[in-house]
Structure formats: structure tokens, C-alpha cells
Design a protein around this motif. Structure first.
Motif, PDB file in Angstrom:
ATOM      1  N   THR A  69       0.826  -1.205   0.000  1.00  8.51           N
ATOM      2  CA  THR A  69       0.000   0.000   0.000  1.00  8.51           C
ATOM      3  C   THR A  69       0.865   1.262   0.000  1.00  8.51           C
ATOM      4  OG1 THR A  69      -1.716  -1.181   1.215  1.00  8.51           O
ATOM      5  CG2 THR A  69      -1.834   1.226   1.233  1.00  8.51           C
ATOM      6  N   LEU A  70       1.896   1.275   0.852  1.00  8.94           N
ATOM      7  CA  LEU A  70       2.783   2.435   0.909  1.00  8.94           C
ATOM      8  C   LEU A  70       3.554   2.611  -0.400  1.00  8.94           C
ATOM      9  CD1 LEU A  70       4.198   2.224   4.547  1.00  8.94           C
ATOM     10  CD2 LEU A  70       2.619   3.920   3.616  1.00  8.94           C
ATOM     11  N   ARG A  71       3.959   1.517  -1.005  1.00 12.16           N
ATOM     12  CA  ARG A  71       4.710   1.602  -2.268  1.00 12.16           C
ATOM     13  C   ARG A  71       3.824   2.105  -3.411  1.00 12.16           C
ATOM     14  NH1 ARG A  71       9.647   0.068  -1.240  1.00 12.16           N
ATOM     15  NH2 ARG A  71       9.971  -1.237   0.579  1.00 12.16           N
ATOM     16  N   VAL A  72       2.564   1.740  -3.401  1.00 15.09           N
ATOM     17  CA  VAL A  72       1.631   2.275  -4.407  1.00 15.09           C
ATOM     18  C   VAL A  72       1.426   3.777  -4.170  1.00 15.09           C
ATOM     19  CG1 VAL A  72      -0.771   2.200  -5.190  1.00 15.09           C
ATOM     20  CG2 VAL A  72       0.510   0.081  -4.887  1.00 15.09           C
ATOM     21  N   LEU A  73       1.325   4.181  -2.897  1.00 20.09           N
ATOM     22  CA  LEU A  73       1.232   5.614  -2.587  1.00 20.09           C
ATOM     23  C   LEU A  73       2.485   6.362  -3.029  1.00 20.09           C
ATOM     24  CD1 LEU A  73      -0.403   5.751   0.960  1.00 20.09           C
ATOM     25  CD2 LEU A  73      -1.292   6.740  -1.141  1.00 20.09           C
ATOM     26  N   LEU A  74       3.653   5.746  -2.858  1.00 16.64           N
ATOM     27  CA  LEU A  74       4.894   6.362  -3.301  1.00 16.64           C
ATOM     28  C   LEU A  74       4.882   6.551  -4.813  1.00 16.64           C
ATOM     29  CD1 LEU A  74       7.788   7.363  -2.879  1.00 16.64           C
ATOM     30  CD2 LEU A  74       8.532   4.973  -3.002  1.00 16.64           C
ATOM     31  N   PHE A  75       4.439   5.532  -5.537  1.00 14.78           N
ATOM     32  CA  PHE A  75       4.369   5.655  -6.989  1.00 14.78           C
ATOM     33  C   PHE A  75       3.414   6.778  -7.401  1.00 14.78           C
ATOM     34  CE2 PHE A  75       2.142   4.604 -10.954  1.00 14.78           C
ATOM     35  CZ  PHE A  75       3.203   4.741 -11.831  1.00 14.78           C
ATOM     36  N   ALA A  76       2.234   6.806  -6.778  1.00 13.42           N
ATOM     37  CA  ALA A  76       1.244   7.823  -7.135  1.00 13.42           C
ATOM     38  C   ALA A  76       1.759   9.230  -6.843  1.00 13.42           C
ATOM     39  CB  ALA A  76      -0.061   7.564  -6.383  1.00 13.42           C
ATOM     40  N   SER A  77       2.405   9.406  -5.706  1.00 12.40           N
ATOM     41  CA  SER A  77       2.898  10.751  -5.367  1.00 12.40           C
ATOM     42  C   SER A  77       4.077  11.150  -6.247  1.00 12.40           C
ATOM     43  CB  SER A  77       3.257  10.834  -3.887  1.00 12.40           C
ATOM     44  OG  SER A  77       4.251   9.894  -3.564  1.00 12.40           O
ATOM     45  N   ALA A  78       4.977  10.222  -6.553  1.00 11.50           N
ATOM     46  CA  ALA A  78       6.107  10.552  -7.431  1.00 11.50           C
ATOM     47  C   ALA A  78       5.616  10.900  -8.829  1.00 11.50           C
ATOM     48  CB  ALA A  78       7.095   9.393  -7.475  1.00 11.50           C
ATOM     49  N   LEU A  79       4.691  10.111  -9.333  1.00  7.63           N
ATOM     50  CA  LEU A  79       4.145  10.378 -10.668  1.00  7.63           C
ATOM     51  C   LEU A  79       3.419  11.717 -10.708  1.00  7.63           C
ATOM     52  CD1 LEU A  79       3.598   9.304 -13.564  1.00  7.63           C
ATOM     53  CD2 LEU A  79       1.473   8.356 -12.655  1.00  7.63           C
TER      54      LEU A  79
ATOM     55  N   SER B 257       3.721  20.618  -6.596  1.00  6.18           N
ATOM     56  CA  SER B 257       4.626  19.494  -6.795  1.00  6.18           C
ATOM     57  C   SER B 257       5.536  19.287  -5.588  1.00  6.18           C
ATOM     58  CB  SER B 257       5.461  19.728  -8.049  1.00  6.18           C
ATOM     59  OG  SER B 257       6.303  18.645  -8.286  1.00  6.18           O
ATOM     60  N   LEU B 258       5.985  20.375  -4.990  1.00  2.00           N
ATOM     61  CA  LEU B 258       6.820  20.259  -3.787  1.00  2.00           C
ATOM     62  C   LEU B 258       6.032  19.662  -2.624  1.00  2.00           C
ATOM     63  CD1 LEU B 258       8.802  23.599  -3.970  1.00  2.00           C
ATOM     64  CD2 LEU B 258       9.747  21.299  -4.109  1.00  2.00           C
ATOM     65  N   ALA B 259       4.778  20.036  -2.495  1.00  3.20           N
ATOM     66  CA  ALA B 259       3.948  19.476  -1.421  1.00  3.20           C
ATOM     67  C   ALA B 259       3.764  17.974  -1.604  1.00  3.20           C
ATOM     68  CB  ALA B 259       2.592  20.178  -1.391  1.00  3.20           C
TER      69      ALA B 259
ATOM     70  N   ALA C 221       3.879  14.360  -8.764  1.00  2.00           N
ATOM     71  CA  ALA C 221       4.830  15.467  -8.667  1.00  2.00           C
ATOM     72  C   ALA C 221       5.547  15.709  -9.991  1.00  2.00           C
ATOM     73  CB  ALA C 221       5.845  15.178  -7.557  1.00  2.00           C
ATOM     74  N   VAL C 222       5.934  14.632 -10.662  1.00  2.00           N
ATOM     75  CA  VAL C 222       6.630  14.783 -11.948  1.00  2.00           C
ATOM     76  C   VAL C 222       5.703  15.391 -12.993  1.00  2.00           C
ATOM     77  CG1 VAL C 222       7.644  13.491 -13.863  1.00  2.00           C
ATOM     78  CG2 VAL C 222       8.344  12.988 -11.533  1.00  2.00           C
ATOM     79  N   VAL C 223       4.488  14.893 -13.084  1.00  2.00           N
ATOM     80  CA  VAL C 223       3.548  15.404 -14.100  1.00  2.00           C
ATOM     81  C   VAL C 223       3.228  16.874 -13.851  1.00  2.00           C
ATOM     82  CG1 VAL C 223       1.165  15.217 -14.936  1.00  2.00           C
ATOM     83  CG2 VAL C 223       2.565  13.166 -14.683  1.00  2.00           C
ATOM     84  N   VAL C 224       3.055  17.249 -12.599  1.00  2.63           N
ATOM     85  CA  VAL C 224       2.714  18.642 -12.292  1.00  2.63           C
ATOM     86  C   VAL C 224       3.868  19.576 -12.652  1.00  2.63           C
ATOM     87  CG1 VAL C 224       2.227  20.237 -10.392  1.00  2.63           C
ATOM     88  CG2 VAL C 224       0.976  18.100 -10.557  1.00  2.63           C
ATOM     89  N   VAL C 225       5.105  19.185 -12.372  1.00  4.39           N
ATOM     90  CA  VAL C 225       6.239  20.049 -12.707  1.00  4.39           C
ATOM     91  C   VAL C 225       6.457  20.114 -14.211  1.00  4.39           C
ATOM     92  CG1 VAL C 225       8.773  20.082 -12.668  1.00  4.39           C
ATOM     93  CG2 VAL C 225       7.534  20.045 -10.575  1.00  4.39           C
ATOM     94  N   VAL C 226       6.346  18.973 -14.880  1.00  4.97           N
ATOM     95  CA  VAL C 226       6.606  18.946 -16.326  1.00  4.97           C
ATOM     96  C   VAL C 226       5.558  19.765 -17.092  1.00  4.97           C
ATOM     97  CG1 VAL C 226       6.692  17.400 -18.323  1.00  4.97           C
ATOM     98  CG2 VAL C 226       7.921  16.813 -16.251  1.00  4.97           C
TER      99      VAL C 226
END
Length: 192
Positions: free
Chosen positions: A34-44, A164-166, A46-51
Motif C-alpha cells: 500500500t505504501l509503495r503504491v502511494l509512493l508511486f502515485a505521489s512521485a508520478l 509538486s513540492l507538497a 509530482a513529476v507530471v505537475v512540474v513537467v
């Protein structure tokens, strides 16, 4: 002369405690997934928002100017670091699923997870700090070195960067929880 009797050491005569019940192990790995899926969702996220934060504005004496994440090495590092964290979360989610299917590998995977989670936490935290420094300069400027603030001109760009920073800070917290979970699970496996 050597004696053939068993040693009288009390530690030698103790039997090893039984391994933890499989259901407790599976529950930790279910939380881990569950935590690893949350990590993937948050990393993705953040990247999409900055790009997607590009913004073009007409600035009277200079003409049309564009704000892009590619214009700052710190923001490029931020995107790369969070992309690595997202890829890492996919790989370790699959590894956690394999541990649920083959529980005899769990201790080895937990040790590897603890080491790699700390490394990725350092990567994400340093990238968040670097991008946060650039964002702060963009928001407030620095009069001492004559760096002008840009968030009053490029508001959409700065809002994307702040969001994205948040989300990246949330990813760092998820990584801290993953490290704690791995260490706690390893601690539970130590015979008492």
C-alpha cells in the motif's frame, strides 16, 4: 582431554523460537505494498505537475518569455529524482508481491528494502530541498545578489511548483514510513 558431553552453556541448550506466524508477515507486506503504491502515485503526480508547469508571459521591455522546469538544473534534478523514485516503487511493489507469494524470501527482501528505501529517501529529500530553494528564490527573490522574484509574473508556474513540492514532501514521508516498516519487520524476526 576433550569432553564429548554437550556444553553446559545455557544459551546452547535453548531451542530456537518458532518463526512469526505467516499471517503477520503477510499483513506487513500488504501495508508495504500500500505504501509503495502511494509512493508511486505521489512521485508520478509530482513529476507530471512540474513537467506541465510551462508558462509564457509578455514582459513589456523583454517581450515574450517562458518559464520552464528545464531552465533550472535543480528542477531537472527534481524531475529525475522523482522519476527514479517512481520506477523504484514499481520494482519494489512487484518484489513485495513476490514475497507474499513466496514467504521464505521475506527476510532477505526486508533487508534490501531497508537499505534501498533509505537511499531513495535521501534522493527524494535532496531533490525536494533543491527545488524548494529555487522555488523560494522565485517567490521572494534575493535583494543582496539582485535576483528578482518571478512568482508575481509567472503565477501558474509557481503554483504548479508549489503543488509538486507538497506532493514530493508527502512522498518523503511515505519513504520514512517504509523505512520504519522494514526495520520494524526485521526487528520482529530477531529471536528473543
Amino acid at each position: 582431554m576433550a569432553s564429548t558431553d554437550k556444553p553446559t552453556d545455557p544459551e546452547y541448550n535453548k531451542e530456537a523460537p518458532p518463526p512469526p506466524p505467516p499471517s503477520a508477515t503477510v499483513n506487513c507486506f500488504a501495508f508495504d505494498i500500500t505504501l509503495r503504491v502511494l509512493l508511486f502515485a505521489s512521485a508520478l503526480t509530482a513529476v507530471v505537475v512540474v513537467v506541465t508547469s510551462n508558462q509564457t508571459k509578455f514582459i513589456p521591455p523583454l517581450g515574450f518569455r517562458e518559464a520552464k522546469f528545464k531552465h533550472s538544473p535543480a528542477l531537472v534534478y527534481f524531475v529525475v529524482a522523482l522519476s527514479v523514485a517512481g520506477l523504484y516503487s514499481i520494482i519494489t511493489t512487484l518484489a513485495s508481491l513476490s514475497v507474499i507469494w513466496k514467504p521464505h524470501l521475506s527476510t532477505k527482501f526486508l533487508l534490501h528494502f531497508a537499505f534501498w528505501d533509505v537511499l531513495i529517501l535521501g534522493l527524494v529529500a535532496s531533490a525536494t530541498g533543491a527545488a524548494g530553494g529555487v522555488a523560494y528564490i522565485g517567490l521572494k527573490g534575493n535583494d543582496h545578489v539582485m535576483w528578482n522574484k518571478i512568482c508575481n509574473k509567472y503565477d501558474k508556474f509557481c503554483q504548479h511548483l508549489a503543488g509538486s513540492l507538497a506532493v514530493s514532501l508527502f512522498a518523503s514521508i511515505v519513504l520514512v514510513l517504509l523505512v520504519w516498516l522494514s526495520v520494524y519487520s526485521l526487528h520482529r524476526r530477531i529471536p528473543k
